[in-house]
Design an enzyme around this catalytic site. Structure first.
Site, PDB file in Angstrom:
ATOM      1  N   PRO A 152      91.805  60.678   9.321  1.00  0.00           N
ATOM      2  CA  PRO A 152      92.480  61.982   8.614  1.00  0.00           C
ATOM      3  C   PRO A 152      92.329  62.994   9.756  1.00  0.00           C
ATOM      4  O   PRO A 152      91.589  64.016   9.692  1.00  0.00           O
ATOM      5  CB  PRO A 152      91.551  62.136   7.590  1.00  0.00           C
ATOM      6  N   CYS A 153      92.868  62.979  10.770  1.00  0.00           N
ATOM      7  CA  CYS A 153      93.402  63.833  11.834  1.00  0.00           C
ATOM      8  C   CYS A 153      93.787  65.287  11.277  1.00  0.00           C
ATOM      9  O   CYS A 153      93.737  66.040  11.710  1.00  0.00           O
ATOM     10  CB  CYS A 153      94.057  63.433  13.103  1.00  0.00           C
ATOM     11  N   HIS A 154      94.790  65.020  10.092  1.00  0.00           N
ATOM     12  CA  HIS A 154      95.284  66.073   9.478  1.00  0.00           C
ATOM     13  C   HIS A 154      94.256  67.038   8.936  1.00  0.00           C
ATOM     14  O   HIS A 154      94.517  68.416   8.816  1.00  0.00           O
ATOM     15  CB  HIS A 154      96.325  65.618   8.169  1.00  0.00           C
TER      16      HIS A 154
END
Length: 181
Positions: A137-139
């Protein structure tokens, strides 16, 4: 006699998610890519989009879990992920997976977790090299004071994913998204 190791063949397919087209790549044992595409460019695949063979069960499992996620029925993905990267990039991607669902972390906080605030730019660069969107989950990494900053899928998708994570995190049980509507 010289031994050689071969990299497993990656098979890619496409999934039309609520946020747009995703290319999903993987093998029989892991997923190596989930990328947003804004269009299908036939030059990417040597002029055609013919599948290279049957879709591996792991890729099918990934698509099923993404569908469950977008339907509000899943918060955790439980298939193996593999990305090539430096030891530092691997460390960053491990830290991304430690960000709790529905929460965000600043790039500075990420650098602190890595043990050195001077690594903030390197951590941001490694974050941007993540090839397994949504699942790694780089977001969930944002700028100072919660400001949205770069995302390979675009800031509008990043905002949507963060809002979606937030809504789902307030549900008592996965699958209760309809109750909030």
């Amino acid at each position: 006699m010289q031994q050689t190791t071969s990299t497993p063949s990656i098979t890619s397919t496409y999934y039309q998610s609520p946020l747009g087209l995703l290319r999903i790549g993987g093998t029989d044992t892991y997923i190596s890519e989930i990328s947003f595409l804004d269009s299908l460019d036939v030059t990417e695949r040597g002029g055609s989009f013919d599948l290279q063979g049957p879709i591996p069960p792991m890729v099918i499992q990934c698509i099923e879990q993404l569908i469950q996620y977008f339907q509000g029925q899943r918060r955790v993905f439980d298939f193996p992920v593999h990305q090539e990267g430096s030891p530092f990039q691997q460390k960053v991607w491990t830290e991304l997976n430690a960000i709790p669902f529905g929460k965000t972390l600043s790039y500075l906080d990420m650098a602190r977790r890595l043990g050195d605030t001077k690594t903030i730019r390197a951590a941001a660069s490694a974050n941007g090299k993540n090839h397994v969107a949504i699942v790694v989950p780089c977001h969930r990494v944002v700028g100072r004071n919660g400001k949205l900053t770069g995302y390979a899928g675009g800031l509008a998708r990043k905002r949507h994913l963060l809002d979606f994570d937030d809504v789902l995190s307030r549900c008592a049980e996965p699958g209760t998204l309809a109750a909030l509507a």
